[in-house]
Design a protein around this motif. Structure first.
Motif, PDB file in Angstrom:
ATOM      1  N   SER A 279       0.825  -1.210   0.000  1.00  0.00           N
ATOM      2  CA  SER A 279       0.000   0.000   0.000  1.00  0.00           C
ATOM      3  C   SER A 279       0.855   1.254   0.000  1.00  0.00           C
ATOM      4  O   SER A 279       0.567   2.234  -0.699  1.00  0.00           O
ATOM      5  N   GLU A 280       1.952   1.224   0.773  1.00  0.00           N
ATOM      6  CA  GLU A 280       2.825   2.390   0.868  1.00  0.00           C
ATOM      7  C   GLU A 280       3.568   2.678  -0.423  1.00  0.00           C
ATOM      8  O   GLU A 280       3.812   3.835  -0.773  1.00  0.00           O
ATOM      9  N   HIS A 281       3.930   1.610  -1.166  1.00  0.00           N
ATOM     10  CA  HIS A 281       4.731   1.773  -2.387  1.00  0.00           C
ATOM     11  C   HIS A 281       3.955   1.326  -3.634  1.00  0.00           C
ATOM     12  O   HIS A 281       4.551   0.868  -4.603  1.00  0.00           O
ATOM     13  N   ARG A 282       2.663   1.493  -3.610  1.00  0.00           N
ATOM     14  CA  ARG A 282       1.830   0.931  -4.686  1.00  0.00           C
ATOM     15  C   ARG A 282       2.233   1.421  -6.078  1.00  0.00           C
ATOM     16  O   ARG A 282       2.191   0.677  -7.051  1.00  0.00           O
ATOM     17  N   GLU A 283       2.649   2.678  -6.204  1.00  0.00           N
ATOM     18  CA  GLU A 283       3.000   3.231  -7.511  1.00  0.00           C
ATOM     19  C   GLU A 283       4.313   2.667  -8.050  1.00  0.00           C
ATOM     20  O   GLU A 283       4.628   2.841  -9.232  1.00  0.00           O
ATOM     21  N   LEU A 284       5.094   2.010  -7.182  1.00  0.00           N
ATOM     22  CA  LEU A 284       6.377   1.446  -7.607  1.00  0.00           C
ATOM     23  C   LEU A 284       6.360  -0.071  -7.712  1.00  0.00           C
ATOM     24  O   LEU A 284       7.181  -0.649  -8.433  1.00  0.00           O
ATOM     25  N   VAL A 285       5.465  -0.716  -6.992  1.00  0.00           N
ATOM     26  CA  VAL A 285       5.448  -2.185  -6.956  1.00  0.00           C
ATOM     27  C   VAL A 285       4.743  -2.714  -8.201  1.00  0.00           C
ATOM     28  O   VAL A 285       3.534  -2.530  -8.371  1.00  0.00           O
ATOM     29  N   HIS A 286       5.518  -3.359  -9.084  1.00  0.00           N
ATOM     30  CA  HIS A 286       4.968  -3.877 -10.344  1.00  0.00           C
ATOM     31  C   HIS A 286       5.387  -5.327 -10.554  1.00  0.00           C
ATOM     32  O   HIS A 286       6.510  -5.710 -10.210  1.00  0.00           O
ATOM     33  N   PRO A 363       9.761   2.114 -11.251  1.00  0.00           N
ATOM     34  CA  PRO A 363       8.772   3.009 -11.864  1.00  0.00           C
ATOM     35  C   PRO A 363       8.329   2.478 -13.232  1.00  0.00           C
ATOM     36  O   PRO A 363       9.119   1.865 -13.961  1.00  0.00           O
ATOM     37  N   LEU A 364       7.097   2.751 -13.565  1.00  0.00           N
ATOM     38  CA  LEU A 364       6.549   2.242 -14.824  1.00  0.00           C
ATOM     39  C   LEU A 364       7.321   2.770 -16.027  1.00  0.00           C
ATOM     40  O   LEU A 364       7.542   2.052 -17.005  1.00  0.00           O
ATOM     41  N   SER A 388      19.652   5.499  -8.459  1.00  0.00           N
ATOM     42  CA  SER A 388      19.348   6.567  -9.424  1.00  0.00           C
ATOM     43  C   SER A 388      18.016   6.362 -10.115  1.00  0.00           C
ATOM     44  O   SER A 388      17.571   7.225 -10.873  1.00  0.00           O
ATOM     45  N   ALA A 389      17.384   5.193  -9.888  1.00  0.00           N
ATOM     46  CA  ALA A 389      16.090   4.845 -10.491  1.00  0.00           C
ATOM     47  C   ALA A 389      16.137   4.942 -12.006  1.00  0.00           C
ATOM     48  O   ALA A 389      15.256   5.493 -12.659  1.00  0.00           O
ATOM     49  N   ARG A 390      17.202   4.365 -12.592  1.00  0.00           N
ATOM     50  CA  ARG A 390      17.314   4.347 -14.048  1.00  0.00           C
ATOM     51  C   ARG A 390      18.123   3.151 -14.500  1.00  0.00           C
ATOM     52  O   ARG A 390      18.815   2.491 -13.699  1.00  0.00           O
TER      53      ARG A 390
END
Length: 395
Positions: A279-286, A363-364, A388-390
């Motif tokens: 729930s806390e990281h929903r936008e990142l968990v894929h 990230p998507l 760096s998220a890349r």
């Protein structure tokens, strides 16, 4: 017989004594004719003039550009009229090149002809058409010097040309993927270019990272230039191309042909689980997976399966590719995003601990970038850097 002079004697013996006429054509005219003969051979083989289009073979596109250049030369129309039985020069462009302003080398570049003799007739010889501006742009990149150990690289270039002809490699327009990595091949200013070495990272004047490259060219020269300089040169060159990596196998069809079978769909899911961490990281968990059927069917029972975190999921992205080896592709994704694999253990319906493998904190837009690199064949050696998220080159 004794009263005959030399000419009469030769004539009596049937020997033609007429002096041979020397060719009145200039070297430039000979080269124009030789360049057009390549196009005529293509027409004879295929029954049509070479055409433009990304779906065309790279060599056909080169001949099409060369034909356009010939149509712009008034001199070529008169010179080639007797040869142009198919009438390929008839649709001449209204834009006429200033032939008198071109020296021999510039004219050769306009026509895509690299030598006066044109000893190699095979269309697998790479000959790109370059404008004078493109030549100057290439010269601005770096001075090329003879490659002292070119014998090491010659077999590589021979192999790449064979792979281009057979379709194992593809030549894609540069720009969609602007990365330049060790071992990459490009086509720049009509020459195959191989990135043999990438030096240490340095800071450019604008603060961005750069690196010094050793680039070997198929004509036996090399240059020591900055990565950003090579990128700029490839952007400026309309015929600049990136060659895909054959190591990707049949996995990366860029387009689906009629004869292809859609053998896989990459899907990206987002969980609706009420687990605190999710729930806390929903936008990142894929969850990233591959299926040969419909994604909707695959996830129909998600709430009952631990692999889906025992919760409903939503489909946030899908990518359909032709000729996919699904197992190979899934393993590749796991390697690329290994550093961001979700470290979460849940209990299945029977109380057994389960650690799902296909969920990642990514990230998507990075997943979308990875798929783009997959399609272009440029994903080799890349990995996800969580800090760096890349995507970066895997050291």
């Amino acid at each position: 017989m004794a009263d005959m002079d030399d000419d009469e004697l030769l004539d009596a013996l049937g020997v033609d004594v007429t002096p041979l006429k020397s060719s009145s054509r200039t070297p430039r005219e000979e080269r124009i004719i030789a360049g057009f003969e390549d196009i005529l051979r293509f027409h004879h083989t295929h029954g049509r003039a070479p055409q433009h289009g990304e779906d065309r073979d790279i060599f056909e596109r080169l001949y099409a550009v060369r034909l356009d250049q010939l149509r712009k030369l008034p001199e070529a129309h008169a010179l080639l009229a007797a040869l142009d039985g198919p009438g390929m020069l008839a649709s001449a462009s209204s834009t006429v090149a200033d032939v008198d302003a071109l020296d021999e080398d510039a004219l050769l570049a306009e026509l895509g002809v690299e030598s006066a003799a044109l000893a190699e007739d095979d269309i697998t010889v790479l000959r790109h058409v370059r404008s004078s501006a493109a030549i100057r742009a290439a010269e601005e990149v770096a001075d090329r010097t003879p490659c002292a150990d070119f014998e090491r690289f010659q077999p590589l270039f021979d192999q790449v040309e064979r792979e281009l002809k057979s379709g194992v490699r593809k030549a894609l327009p540069f720009g969609r993927d602007a990365s330049i990595l060790n071992g990459n091949y490009f086509i720049l200013s009509g020459q195959l270019a191989y990135v043999a070495e990438v030096g240490d990272q340095i800071k450019a004047p604008n603060g961005e990272s750069d690196a010094r490259l050793r680039v070997i060219y198929s004509n036996g020269t090399e240059s020591n230039l900055l990565r950003r300089s090579l990128q700029r040169a490839l952007y400026k060159d309309e015929t600049g191309r990136r060659l895909t990596d054959p190591g990707m196998g049949p996995l990366f069809g860029e387009t689906m042909e009629e004869s292809d079978i859609e053998s896989g769909t990459i899907y990206v899911l987002r969980s609706k689980s009420d687990h605190p961490y999710v729930s806390e990281h929903r936008e990142l968990v894929h969850k990233i997976g591959v299926t040969g059927g419909k994604v909707e069917t695959r996830i129909a029972n998600a709430a009952l399966e631990a692999t889906y975190l025992l919760a409903e999921v939503e489909i946030v992205a899908t990518y359909k590719l032709a000729g996919i080896n699904r197992t190979k592709l899934e393993n590749l994704f796991h390697r690329i995003f290994a550093a961001a694999q979700l470290d979460l253990t849940i209990q299945d319906r029977f109380g057994h601990p389960v650690r799902p493998r296909e969920w990642f904190l990514v990230p998507l837009h990075v997943i979308d970038e990875a798929v783009t690199l997959l399609v272009s064949g440029s994903i080799t050696g890349m990995a996800y850097d969580p800090e760096s998220a890349r995507l970066v080159q895997d050291s």
